[in-house]
Scaffold this motif. Structure first.
Motif, mmCIF file in Angstrom:
data_model
loop_
_atom_site.group_PDB
_atom_site.id
_atom_site.type_symbol
_atom_site.label_atom_id
_atom_site.label_comp_id
_atom_site.label_asym_id
_atom_site.label_seq_id
_atom_site.Cartn_x
_atom_site.Cartn_y
_atom_site.Cartn_z
ATOM 1 N N ASP A 28 0.861 -1.171 0.000
ATOM 2 C CA ASP A 28 0.000 0.000 0.000
ATOM 3 C C ASP A 28 0.903 1.228 0.000
ATOM 4 O O ASP A 28 1.716 1.398 0.900
ATOM 5 N N PRO A 29 0.776 2.052 -1.029
ATOM 6 C CA PRO A 29 1.705 3.198 -1.104
ATOM 7 C C PRO A 29 1.668 4.050 0.163
ATOM 8 O O PRO A 29 2.580 4.774 0.458
ATOM 9 N N GLY A 83 13.485 0.112 -5.102
ATOM 10 C CA GLY A 83 12.437 -0.459 -5.944
ATOM 11 C C GLY A 83 11.629 0.577 -6.706
ATOM 12 O O GLY A 83 10.423 0.443 -6.900
ATOM 13 N N GLU A 84 12.313 1.603 -7.190
ATOM 14 C CA GLU A 84 11.604 2.706 -7.871
ATOM 15 C C GLU A 84 10.719 2.211 -9.008
ATOM 16 O O GLU A 84 9.616 2.686 -9.215
ATOM 17 N N ARG A 85 11.177 1.238 -9.747
ATOM 18 C CA ARG A 85 10.444 0.805 -10.942
ATOM 19 C C ARG A 85 9.119 0.129 -10.598
ATOM 20 O O ARG A 85 8.289 -0.103 -11.462
ATOM 21 N N THR A 86 8.878 -0.167 -9.322
ATOM 22 C CA THR A 86 7.559 -0.719 -8.979
ATOM 23 C C THR A 86 6.535 0.407 -8.829
ATOM 24 O O THR A 86 5.335 0.173 -8.848
ATOM 25 N N GLY A 87 7.033 1.629 -8.640
ATOM 26 C CA GLY A 87 6.104 2.747 -8.426
ATOM 27 C C GLY A 87 5.492 2.736 -7.042
ATOM 28 O O GLY A 87 4.553 3.487 -6.750
ATOM 29 N N ARG A 118 5.842 2.935 -2.697
ATOM 30 C CA ARG A 118 6.697 3.594 -1.701
ATOM 31 C C ARG A 118 7.468 2.570 -0.886
ATOM 32 O O ARG A 118 8.553 2.821 -0.405
ATOM 33 N N THR A 119 6.897 1.393 -0.729
ATOM 34 C CA THR A 119 7.604 0.337 0.029
ATOM 35 C C THR A 119 8.581 -0.366 -0.903
ATOM 36 O O THR A 119 8.175 -0.829 -1.975
ATOM 37 N N CYS A 166 7.755 -5.929 0.240
ATOM 38 C CA CYS A 166 6.335 -6.065 -0.089
ATOM 39 C C CYS A 166 5.853 -7.465 0.267
ATOM 40 O O CYS A 166 6.581 -8.442 0.175
ATOM 41 N N SER A 167 4.576 -7.516 0.709
ATOM 42 C CA SER A 167 4.030 -8.740 1.278
ATOM 43 C C SER A 167 3.444 -9.644 0.187
ATOM 44 O O SER A 167 2.638 -9.213 -0.630
#
Ligand code: CTP
Ligand code: A1H0Z
Length: 449
Positions: A14-15, A55-59, A61-62, A67-68
């Motif tokens: 969740d961003p 992990g910028e390319r995921t767009g 914030r986590t 990520c879960s």
């Protein structure tokens, strides 16, 4: 018929908030539940997992490594893949300073046993170098160091063995995969300059392996008068290092450093298609789907010894067999059938006649004692075979609702189906392919669990 989701943390990244590393687990996640492949090596092997990126390319914030997936952070799956290998002694995870607490939380919650976290650097090479430095001469001397991106969770023992033994023999080794797209060179104006003959090239993947001597020399001359220092985020190592600033800032290939600065030609080993790296948001969904699929490849059907239970199991086995799912059918979990509690896979409990929620509660308790819902949710489908809809009688509802709470606390997804025995025959006529785990494609009277 998915009756309810447990509140096992199923949120994506969740961003608006960092991914929670998942529910508390009750057993040592580091203990291998994996049947060892019978491999061993006669030299020490340590692992460096670079996990210091954003992990910028995921767009999102986590950072993607936190990520879960099914209630557990991606990095925990990768760590587990190495912990379950008996001939690997230690794992160093390299994380950004701001994520050190989160990584410590992951290690504690998922009880990883071989792993420790060290601070990363501003680039991948700097992070890897910090990880190698953290091994130091003590863990490094004579050892092989496996480097593996923390966001590549699907790595198997056989490939690790090949990489480690090849690195020991040749000084360096790396996994490769065929190129899917052709590589082209562009002009400064953005036009095609030329294309490479794809058959001559391969994609460099992970894991990679190096003797400690090679990887430490590749990043920095050994035996330099300067003491080795952790490579802070904004500076390359002390002077005298052989890597250029440009290497540390822009490089992406450790095998190149071994060749460039140690004259070591890495042995290349083709790995399976599962080696891919989680890079984009869609890769997280793909990874979770692969994990889910792997978890539903087998199940144990507990029939209670009844003839109709055995008939149902037979029909199910035929139906799910076409989906590549194996069913083991047992009357109960007593005696030597208790081994089913330890095997990977989900459970289908068949009750015949007057419903007995106590049977379900007993199974949930046994699964908890066997620590089965440890690193991922476990699916239990309760099939109540009855020619009446007695379960819908309100008196039962409370007992059934209690089951739901009991299951949630144990990280178990509990589904309930009421089945009229006359419907078993329908199973053989339906085309397999439906999602058996979520809703038998029988004409059933689902009840809410
Ligand atoms: N300063 C950095 C940058 C990357 N990595 C790690 O190197 C691996 C592969 O890098 P990549 O996929 O590029 O991850 P990110 O740099 O996080 O991704 P992005 O480029 O999209 O930001 C990841 O496990 C990442 O965490 C690292 O340890 N330290
Ligand atoms: O380039 P990124 O930092 O996104 O990912 C690292 C990859 O390039 C790297 O893991 C392989 O190519 C093997 O070196």
């Amino acid at each position: 018929m998915e009756v309810n989701d447990t509140d096992v943390r199923r949120e994506r990244c969740d961003p608006d908030r960092p991914a929670h590393p998942g529910v508390f687990l009750t057993r040592e996640a580091g203990k291998s539940d994996h049947q060892p492949a019978g491999l061993s090596v006669d030299f020490p092997v340590s692992v460096v997992l670079p996990a210091g990126g954003t992990g910028e390319r995921t767009g999102l914030r986590t950072p993607k490594q936190f990520c879960s997936l099914l209630g557990r952070p991606l990095i925990s799956y990768t760590v587990q893949a190495f912990e379950r290998v008996s001939w690997i002694q230690s794992v160093v995870v390299v994380v950004a300073e701001e994520n050190m607490d989160l990584m410590t939380d992951v290690v504690q919650r998922f009880r990883h046993t071989k792993v420790r976290a060290v601070p990363g650097g501003s680039t991948r090479h700097r992070s890897i170098w910090n990880g190698v430095l953290a091994l130091g001469e003590g863990e490094g001397e004579g050892a092989v160091v496996i480097v593996h991106d923390a966001v590549r969770p699907f790595v198997d023992e056989d490939l690790l063995y090949k990489i480690a033994t090849a690195a020991k023999e040749h000084g360096a080794a790396g996994a490769i995969r065929p190129l899917v797209s052709t590589v082209i060179a562009t002009t400064s104006e953005g036009y095609l300059d030329h294309s490479l003959e794809r058959a001559k090239y391969r994609a460099s993947e992970m894991p990679q392996g190096f003797t400690y001597d090679v990887i430490s020399r590749a990043y920095q001359r050994r035996g330099s008068t300067q003491s080795f220092t952790i490579c802070p985020a904004d500076r390359s190592p002390t002077s005298g290092s052989k890597c250029s600033e440009s290497d540390f800032e822009f490089g992406t290939e450790c095998l190149h450093l071994a060749l460039q600065y140690c004259g070591t030609n890495a042995k290349l080993i083709q790995g399976p298609p599962t080696l891919w790296k989680v890079t984009y948001k869609r890769d997280l969904a793909a990874a979770e789907s692969i994990i889910k699929d792997a978890l539903s490849r087998s199940a144990c059907v507990i029939t209670g010894g009844s003839a109709s239970g055995a008939a149902l199991a037979g029909a199910l086995r035929e139906a799910v067999g076409a989906l590549g799912t194996e069913l083991e059918v047992v009357p109960d979990l007593r005696g030597e059938n208790a081994r089913c509690l330890a095997k990977e896979g989900n459970f289908i409990l068949v009750s015949v006649g007057p419903s007995r929620p106590s049977e379900v509660e007993a199974l949930l308790t046994e699964l908890e004692a066997a620590n089965r819902a440890l690193l991922h949710p476990l699916v239990v489908i309760w099939v109540h075979m009855s020619d009446s809809d007695e379960l819908s009688v309100s008196g039962r509802a409370a007992a059934v609702m209690d089951l739901s709470s009991a299951a949630k606390l144990r990280n178990i997804l509990l589904y309930g189906i009421q089945l009229h025995p006359s419907k078993i025959g329908h199973m053989k006529t339906k085309q397999p392919g439906s999602h058996v785990w979520k809703s038998f494609y029988l004409c059933v009277l689902p009840f809410d669990i």
